[in-house]
Design a protein around this motif. Structure first.
Motif, mmCIF file in Angstrom:
data_model
loop_
_atom_site.group_PDB
_atom_site.id
_atom_site.type_symbol
_atom_site.label_atom_id
_atom_site.label_comp_id
_atom_site.label_asym_id
_atom_site.label_seq_id
_atom_site.Cartn_x
_atom_site.Cartn_y
_atom_site.Cartn_z
ATOM 1 N N THR A 74 0.870 -1.172 0.030
ATOM 2 C CA THR A 74 -0.228 -0.199 0.023
ATOM 3 C C THR A 74 0.862 1.164 0.016
ATOM 4 O O THR A 74 1.982 1.127 0.276
ATOM 5 C CB THR A 74 -0.845 0.248 1.200
ATOM 6 O OG1 THR A 74 -0.353 0.696 2.311
ATOM 7 C CG2 THR A 74 -1.476 -1.427 1.596
ATOM 8 N N PRO A 75 0.351 2.492 -0.310
ATOM 9 C CA PRO A 75 1.066 3.626 -0.057
ATOM 10 C C PRO A 75 1.642 3.956 1.067
ATOM 11 O O PRO A 75 2.321 4.955 1.345
ATOM 12 C CB PRO A 75 0.268 4.682 -0.705
ATOM 13 C CG PRO A 75 -0.896 3.874 -1.425
ATOM 14 C CD PRO A 75 -1.009 2.695 -0.720
ATOM 15 N N TRP A 76 0.780 3.384 2.378
ATOM 16 C CA TRP A 76 1.129 3.854 3.622
ATOM 17 C C TRP A 76 2.358 2.977 4.198
ATOM 18 O O TRP A 76 2.178 1.749 4.429
ATOM 19 C CB TRP A 76 -0.118 3.489 4.481
ATOM 20 C CG TRP A 76 -1.305 4.171 4.156
ATOM 21 C CD1 TRP A 76 -2.168 3.638 2.944
ATOM 22 C CD2 TRP A 76 -1.592 5.311 4.347
ATOM 23 N NE1 TRP A 76 -2.993 4.675 2.902
ATOM 24 C CE2 TRP A 76 -2.483 5.924 3.650
ATOM 25 C CE3 TRP A 76 -0.829 6.323 5.167
ATOM 26 C CZ2 TRP A 76 -3.226 7.097 3.575
ATOM 27 C CZ3 TRP A 76 -1.654 7.615 5.421
ATOM 28 C CH2 TRP A 76 -2.781 8.000 4.634
ATOM 29 N N ARG A 77 3.511 3.413 4.518
ATOM 30 C CA ARG A 77 4.869 2.898 4.581
ATOM 31 C C ARG A 77 5.272 3.518 5.679
ATOM 32 O O ARG A 77 5.051 4.669 6.333
ATOM 33 C CB ARG A 77 5.741 3.209 3.334
ATOM 34 C CG ARG A 77 5.300 2.449 2.213
ATOM 35 C CD ARG A 77 4.713 1.028 2.170
ATOM 36 N NE ARG A 77 5.528 0.089 2.843
ATOM 37 C CZ ARG A 77 6.523 -0.526 1.969
ATOM 38 N NH1 ARG A 77 6.330 -0.795 0.598
ATOM 39 N NH2 ARG A 77 7.253 -1.525 2.604
ATOM 40 N N ALA A 84 2.671 4.414 14.123
ATOM 41 C CA ALA A 84 1.285 4.473 13.770
ATOM 42 C C ALA A 84 0.725 3.132 13.485
ATOM 43 O O ALA A 84 -0.289 2.807 12.898
ATOM 44 C CB ALA A 84 1.211 5.224 12.489
ATOM 45 N N GLY A 85 1.818 2.007 13.722
ATOM 46 C CA GLY A 85 1.231 0.644 13.514
ATOM 47 C C GLY A 85 2.396 -0.045 12.757
ATOM 48 O O GLY A 85 3.717 0.302 12.764
ATOM 49 N N TRP A 86 2.111 -0.949 11.828
ATOM 50 C CA TRP A 86 3.351 -1.682 11.101
ATOM 51 C C TRP A 86 2.710 -1.863 9.526
ATOM 52 O O TRP A 86 1.596 -2.283 9.216
ATOM 53 C CB TRP A 86 3.283 -3.271 11.669
ATOM 54 C CG TRP A 86 3.691 -3.062 13.212
ATOM 55 C CD1 TRP A 86 5.167 -3.037 13.440
ATOM 56 C CD2 TRP A 86 2.923 -2.807 14.228
ATOM 57 N NE1 TRP A 86 5.130 -2.977 14.887
ATOM 58 C CE2 TRP A 86 3.719 -3.002 15.439
ATOM 59 C CE3 TRP A 86 1.555 -2.914 14.423
ATOM 60 C CZ2 TRP A 86 3.327 -2.834 16.743
ATOM 61 C CZ3 TRP A 86 0.993 -2.821 15.816
ATOM 62 C CH2 TRP A 86 1.909 -2.698 17.044
ATOM 63 N N ASP A 87 3.494 -1.981 8.689
ATOM 64 C CA ASP A 87 3.249 -2.296 7.363
ATOM 65 C C ASP A 87 4.253 -3.344 7.082
ATOM 66 O O ASP A 87 5.857 -3.323 6.871
ATOM 67 C CB ASP A 87 3.585 -1.263 6.339
ATOM 68 C CG ASP A 87 4.759 -0.297 6.565
ATOM 69 O OD1 ASP A 87 5.719 -0.476 5.705
ATOM 70 O OD2 ASP A 87 4.828 0.366 7.558
ATOM 71 N N LEU A 88 3.801 -4.714 6.978
ATOM 72 C CA LEU A 88 4.908 -5.907 6.929
ATOM 73 C C LEU A 88 4.533 -6.629 5.647
ATOM 74 O O LEU A 88 3.598 -6.570 5.027
ATOM 75 C CB LEU A 88 4.376 -6.800 8.156
ATOM 76 C CG LEU A 88 4.433 -6.127 9.490
ATOM 77 C CD1 LEU A 88 4.048 -7.220 10.603
ATOM 78 C CD2 LEU A 88 5.883 -6.048 9.871
#
Length: 150
Positions: A74-77, A84-88
């Motif tokens: 996703t564009p959310w990296r 703000a969380g995790w992009d895994l």
């Protein structure tokens, strides 16, 4: 949705397999304008999507102070860096499990820190966006063109 019985039964079978420390609450349908309040009651958005061109649900969660656990497509990296969380990576389900376990052990102040980071990530996106300015230019051009026609 429960209106699709085969799909709903498959969901129920998955819920039955969850460990005892996981609670599932089915909210059912709700009006669109209720979504922000309902989202704000959520601890974490889990959305391991294979592809998002923007990720509206992700933005909505972040804007409601909800940290996210998402895939890396996703564009959310760099969500962890931004608290703000995790992009895994989607090919590492063990990383998702570890993030969930880590989140589950966080105390109140640590969760509040993530909630604040989520909101800051949404605000940073809005601040960096030129969508409002571009829309204003488009509307002004349309008004000028309309005034020349009539």
């Amino acid at each position: 949705p429960k209106a699709e019985p085969d799909y709903w039964r498959a969901c129920e079978r998955l819920v039955e397999q969850l460990p005892d420390n996981v609670t599932v609450r089915v909210r059912g349908e709700f009006a669109n304008d209720a979504a922000p309040a309902i989202m704000a009651e959520t601890d974490l958005l889990f959305l391991p999507s294979r592809s998002e061109n923007f990720g509206h649900a992700i933005f909505e969660a972040l804007s409601c102070h909800v940290p996210v656990l998402i895939g890396d497509r996703t564009p959310w990296r760099d969500l962890e860096k931004r608290s703000a969380g995790w992009d895994l990576p989607l090919d590492r389900p063990e990383a998702f499990a570890a993030a969930i376990e880590r989140f589950a052990t966080l105390d109140g102040p640590a969760r509040d820190h993530l909630r604040d980071g989520a909101r800051r990530a949404a605000e940073a996106f809005v601040a960096a966006s030129d969508a409002v300015a571009r829309t204003r230019v488009m509307i002004e051009a349309a008004l000028i063109a309309a005034s020349h026609r009539g």
